[in-house]
Design an enzyme around this catalytic site. Structure first.
Site, PDB file in Angstrom:
ATOM      1  N   CYS A   2      37.244  82.320  27.675  1.00  0.00           N
ATOM      2  CA  CYS A   2      38.631  82.253  27.231  1.00  0.00           C
ATOM      3  C   CYS A   2      39.509  81.946  28.441  1.00  0.00           C
ATOM      4  O   CYS A   2      39.326  82.515  29.515  1.00  0.00           O
ATOM      5  CB  CYS A   2      39.141  83.535  26.591  1.00  0.00           C
ATOM      6  SG  CYS A   2      38.284  83.988  25.097  1.00  0.00           S
ATOM      7  N   TRP A  75      36.697  81.459  23.552  1.00  0.00           N
ATOM      8  CA  TRP A  75      35.246  81.544  23.376  1.00  0.00           C
ATOM      9  C   TRP A  75      35.049  82.821  22.570  1.00  0.00           C
ATOM     10  O   TRP A  75      35.268  83.918  23.064  1.00  0.00           O
ATOM     11  CB  TRP A  75      34.546  81.641  24.743  1.00  0.00           C
ATOM     12  CG  TRP A  75      33.064  81.573  24.648  1.00  0.00           C
ATOM     13  CD1 TRP A  75      32.288  80.444  24.666  1.00  0.00           C
ATOM     14  CD2 TRP A  75      32.149  82.672  24.557  1.00  0.00           C
ATOM     15  NE1 TRP A  75      30.961  80.783  24.574  1.00  0.00           N
ATOM     16  CE2 TRP A  75      30.852  82.140  24.494  1.00  0.00           C
ATOM     17  CE3 TRP A  75      32.301  84.057  24.489  1.00  0.00           C
ATOM     18  CZ2 TRP A  75      29.707  82.928  24.395  1.00  0.00           C
ATOM     19  CZ3 TRP A  75      31.170  84.852  24.381  1.00  0.00           C
ATOM     20  CH2 TRP A  75      29.887  84.280  24.343  1.00  0.00           C
ATOM     21  N   ASN A 101      42.091  87.489  27.382  1.00  0.00           N
ATOM     22  CA  ASN A 101      40.729  87.121  27.785  1.00  0.00           C
ATOM     23  C   ASN A 101      40.014  88.428  28.098  1.00  0.00           C
ATOM     24  O   ASN A 101      40.476  89.198  28.934  1.00  0.00           O
ATOM     25  CB  ASN A 101      40.807  86.221  29.030  1.00  0.00           C
ATOM     26  CG  ASN A 101      39.456  86.055  29.706  1.00  0.00           C
ATOM     27  OD1 ASN A 101      38.417  86.123  29.063  1.00  0.00           O
ATOM     28  ND2 ASN A 101      39.473  85.840  31.009  1.00  0.00           N
ATOM     29  N   GLY A 102      38.899  88.684  27.416  1.00  0.00           N
ATOM     30  CA  GLY A 102      38.162  89.930  27.642  1.00  0.00           C
ATOM     31  C   GLY A 102      37.732  90.528  26.325  1.00  0.00           C
ATOM     32  O   GLY A 102      37.793  89.864  25.278  1.00  0.00           O
ATOM     33  N   GLU A 487      15.157  76.067  37.016  1.00  0.00           N
ATOM     34  CA  GLU A 487      16.524  75.536  36.989  1.00  0.00           C
ATOM     35  C   GLU A 487      16.555  74.185  36.258  1.00  0.00           C
ATOM     36  O   GLU A 487      17.475  73.906  35.483  1.00  0.00           O
ATOM     37  CB  GLU A 487      17.053  75.408  38.427  1.00  0.00           C
ATOM     38  CG  GLU A 487      18.404  74.763  38.599  1.00  0.00           C
ATOM     39  CD  GLU A 487      19.546  75.438  37.820  1.00  0.00           C
ATOM     40  OE1 GLU A 487      19.362  76.535  37.279  1.00  0.00           O
ATOM     41  OE2 GLU A 487      20.612  74.810  37.726  1.00  0.00           O
ATOM     42  N   LYS A 491      18.749  73.407  32.924  1.00  0.00           N
ATOM     43  CA  LYS A 491      19.699  72.287  32.828  1.00  0.00           C
ATOM     44  C   LYS A 491      19.444  71.510  31.542  1.00  0.00           C
ATOM     45  O   LYS A 491      20.358  71.170  30.819  1.00  0.00           O
ATOM     46  CB  LYS A 491      19.547  71.311  34.014  1.00  0.00           C
ATOM     47  CG  LYS A 491      20.098  71.745  35.335  1.00  0.00           C
ATOM     48  CD  LYS A 491      21.592  71.823  35.439  1.00  0.00           C
ATOM     49  CE  LYS A 491      22.167  73.084  34.925  1.00  0.00           C
ATOM     50  NZ  LYS A 491      22.062  74.311  35.667  1.00  0.00           N
ATOM     51  N   GLU A 494      20.365  73.589  28.212  1.00  0.00           N
ATOM     52  CA  GLU A 494      21.766  73.908  27.922  1.00  0.00           C
ATOM     53  C   GLU A 494      22.609  72.694  27.553  1.00  0.00           C
ATOM     54  O   GLU A 494      23.566  72.827  26.807  1.00  0.00           O
ATOM     55  CB  GLU A 494      22.423  74.725  29.033  1.00  0.00           C
ATOM     56  CG  GLU A 494      22.632  74.038  30.340  1.00  0.00           C
ATOM     57  CD  GLU A 494      23.282  74.957  31.380  1.00  0.00           C
ATOM     58  OE1 GLU A 494      24.009  75.874  31.022  1.00  0.00           O
ATOM     59  OE2 GLU A 494      23.034  74.725  32.573  1.00  0.00           O
ATOM     60  N   HIS A 510      -2.580  80.333  31.767  1.00  0.00           N
ATOM     61  CA  HIS A 510      -2.620  81.658  31.130  1.00  0.00           C
ATOM     62  C   HIS A 510      -1.811  81.666  29.831  1.00  0.00           C
ATOM     63  O   HIS A 510      -1.412  82.728  29.368  1.00  0.00           O
ATOM     64  CB  HIS A 510      -2.091  82.723  32.101  1.00  0.00           C
ATOM     65  CG  HIS A 510      -2.930  82.819  33.343  1.00  0.00           C
ATOM     66  ND1 HIS A 510      -4.185  83.366  33.351  1.00  0.00           N
ATOM     67  CD2 HIS A 510      -2.694  82.384  34.610  1.00  0.00           C
ATOM     68  CE1 HIS A 510      -4.688  83.287  34.582  1.00  0.00           C
ATOM     69  NE2 HIS A 510      -3.794  82.683  35.366  1.00  0.00           N
TER      70      HIS A 510
END
Ligand code: M6R
Length: 614
Positions: A2, A75, A101-102, A487, A491, A494, A510
């Site tokens: 937010c 958000w 925001n929160g 990583e 990438k 997402e 395994h």
């Protein structure tokens, strides 16, 4: 998570607020809204599901006049993304509007109490509870807006950055924060406020970062007043922003993510600048030198972080253990904060965060600090909450990262971790001069070597077309490059929404090997390191099962490249720094696959850049 913006001054607030929302859209983009008080004293609130552009469209024919206003890009946490749940929220009487925001943890209890007092609620949000509570306090006590906000902040539990305006007070914004960031910009005849400095920098470079528990009284044409939660006036500490507007624009690139990938030679130069000496004999990190004794007597390092920063932390573990011979554990901040860790005053906790606002990382460092650890921060956003909560630290100085997928911050974090490990290793005399100089000299070569890697752009673009429609990807690496593989997988998932997993190459047999077939591509980092031969065997195992392999290899490689289906060559570099080079083609591969799939690369679904809630 937010973004909030506010403006009070002599200009029309609406365009400033909208531009500010665009700058903050990376923090959340499921709905947006604005509240303005016009010349006649009307409080107009416009909100819309979707991105800021949808709000602009909605408000096109409306009265958007007024020299005071607040705005929000959301958000969702409480309540689905919808017009009703979008901020600003307003009070029962429609007199007071708030952006937040929160998250408010005790909102249900307060809501019930207010319903008992005859209040009705329009949205499912926790935020509406705050504005109703403020109105209730004013009605009960006949107090000012400031006094009501002060009282309300004592009753709510949770994280908040809020900005509040009231119809009968068109010359004032009240803003407050606890655990969520808030910056106030000071101009000649205006004030603006925002969740970070990006909406402010084009209007003024003079800013004040609100501290936890503080409330700002922002009156038109009057000096700014900041109060503590004990109702005592705080000293105002004005900082100067070093950011420039060009850093906030795409600069001709189609996406911020591509711009940020291509910026890495420059950002790493900035990160190294003034820190590594030309002859590679010295590295100067003042946050370490000034706290030398802490690093000399340290018995353990704990790294806490989330997401990409956590991957950088895993590389940091190798670097610190190799050069400093101190045991290192790397923890997910979200897990660490709710564990009962054994911490002593000989522990150093390193908190890594691009935004410097990640709620879990902040809570983890506070826990460690309360138990006696020395806390060192590695952050990008100057003046953000984490650097202000640490004992010392080192900024990565890679400039604003706007694409939700972190790229240049990752390489900046690894670069700082390498400098930290070398510096502490030199202090503790656990790294030889020869190794120190070799790695420090190689660090200085990194920006130009990344330039070389970026020349692979077209080739990776072509390669991406072959793999755009894969449903799953496996990424393998070993040692220093196992985190780089994770990583790379993060990438891809997402921004393209393709399922991808990063694994240590030898672990493949395994379990994950069962997934291998000719529809599941595997990206293998097989650079010329101490376990290269083992990685080559892993590639052979994949090929023997009909899998397709993209190998990231060192220039001149013969073996891995000949077995893999496709090979991408990166320049030779010290093994410990190789993730700085191997991660770049993986960033480009993820980027192009996402573009090929028509994804919203800079603002992927469900994500936000700054995760300020749990
Ligand atoms: O701002 P931080 O570095 O603390 O953020 C941590 C994660 O939220 C972040 O790295 C996230 O995983 C990114 N979207 C990764 O690209």
């Amino acid at each position: 998570m937010c973004g909030i913006v506010g403006y009070i001054g002599s200009r029309n607030a609406y365009p400033i607020l909208i531009q500010g929302l665009h700058r903050l859209e990376y923090r959340g983009y499921d709905s947006a809204g604005v509240a303005l008080i016009n010349q006649s004293g009307d409080l107009n609130v416009y909100k819309s599901k979707g991105k800021v552009a949808a709000l602009e469209h909605y408000a096109e024919e409306k009265d958007t006049t007024g020299t005071i206003g607040i705005a929000h890009t959301r958000w969702a946490t409480h309540g689905e993304p919808s017009d009703i749940n979008a901020h600003p929220h307003y009070s029962q009487s429609d007199n007071i509007a708030i952006v937040h925001n929160g998250t408010i943890e005790n909102y249900a209890v307060i809501k019930q109490a207010l319903i008992g007092h005859g209040y009705t609620f329009r949205s499912d949000t926790d935020t509406e509870v705050i504005v109703q509570l403020i109105e209730y306090i004013i009605a009960q006590n006949a107090c000012s807006l400031y006094e009501a906000v002060l009282q309300a902040t004592k009753e709510i539990v949770g994280a908040y950055a809020i900005a509040v305006i009231a119809k009968d007070n068109p010359d004032q914004i009240i803003a407050a924060r606890r655990s969520s960031p808030l910056v106030i910009g000071i101009g000649n005849d205006f004030y603006c406020l925002a969740s970070d400095a990006t909406p402010i920098v084009e209007y003024t470079k003079k800013v004040v970062y609100l501290e936890d528990g503080e409330i700002a009284i922002i009156n038109r044409n009057e000096p700014l007043k900041i109060m503590t939660e004990q109702n005592v006036e705080s000293k105002i500490n004005i900082c100067k922003l070093r950011m420039s507007i060009s850093e906030l624009e795409k600069g001709g690139y189609p996406h911020f993510m591509l711009k940020e990938i291509f910026e890495q030679p420059k950002t790493l130069l900035d990160c190294l600048s003034g820190r590594v000496s030309i002859d590679g004999k010295n590295i100067s990190i003042s946050g370490i030198i000034d706290n030398k004794d802490k690093f000399l007597r340290a018995e353990r390092v704990i790294i806490v972080a989330c997401g990409t920063s956590w991957h950088a932390g895993l590389i940091g573990k190798h670097l610190i253990e190799d050069f400093c011979r101190i045991p290192v554990t790397v923890e997910y901040a979200s897990e660490f904060r709710y564990s009962n860790p054994v911490i002593t005053d000989r522990d150093i906790l390193i908190a890594i965060s691009q935004s410097g606002e990640t709620a879990d990382t902040l809570a983890a460092l506070e826990l460690a600090k309360s138990r006696g650890a020395f806390v060192f921060g590695i952050c990008n956003v100057i003046g953000s909450s984490i650097p202000r909560a640490t004992d010392s630290g080192c900024y990565i100085h890679v400039g604003p990262e706007i694409g939700v997928a972190s790229t240049k911050a990752f390489t900046g974090q690894v670069t700082v971790l390498a400098m930290v490990a070398l510096t502490v290793g030199q202090l503790r005399e656990t790294v030889s001069n020869q190794t120190f100089e070799q790695v420090a000299t190689d660090l200085r070569r990194i920006p130009s070597l990344i330039e070389e890697v970026l020349k692979l752009n077209d080739r990776i673009h072509d390669l991406s077309k072959i793999f755009t429609y894969a449903h799953n990807f496996l990424y393998l690496g070993r040692g220093y490059n196992y985190p780089a593989a994770m990583e790379g997988a993060l990438k891809l998932k997402e921004i393209s929404y393709i399922h991808a997993e990063g694994y240590p190459a030898a672990e493949m047999k395994h379990g994950p090997i069962a997934l291998i077939d000719n529809e599941m591509p595997t990206v293998v980092i097989a650079t010329a390191d101490s376990i290269y031969d083992k990685t080559v065997s892993n590639i052979q195992q994949i090929k023997a099962r009909g899998g397709r392999v993209i190998a990231i290899v060192t220039a001149g490689d013969q073996v891995a490249s000949s077995i893999a289906d496709y090979a991408i060559e990166i320049p030779e570099i010290s093994e410990c720094l190789s993730p700085l080079l191997t991660s770049v083609p993986l960033q480009l591969l993820a980027y192009y696959i996402a573009v090929n799939k028509g994804r919203d690369v800079d603002q992927p679904r469900n994500l936000a850049k700054s995760v300020t809630v749990e």
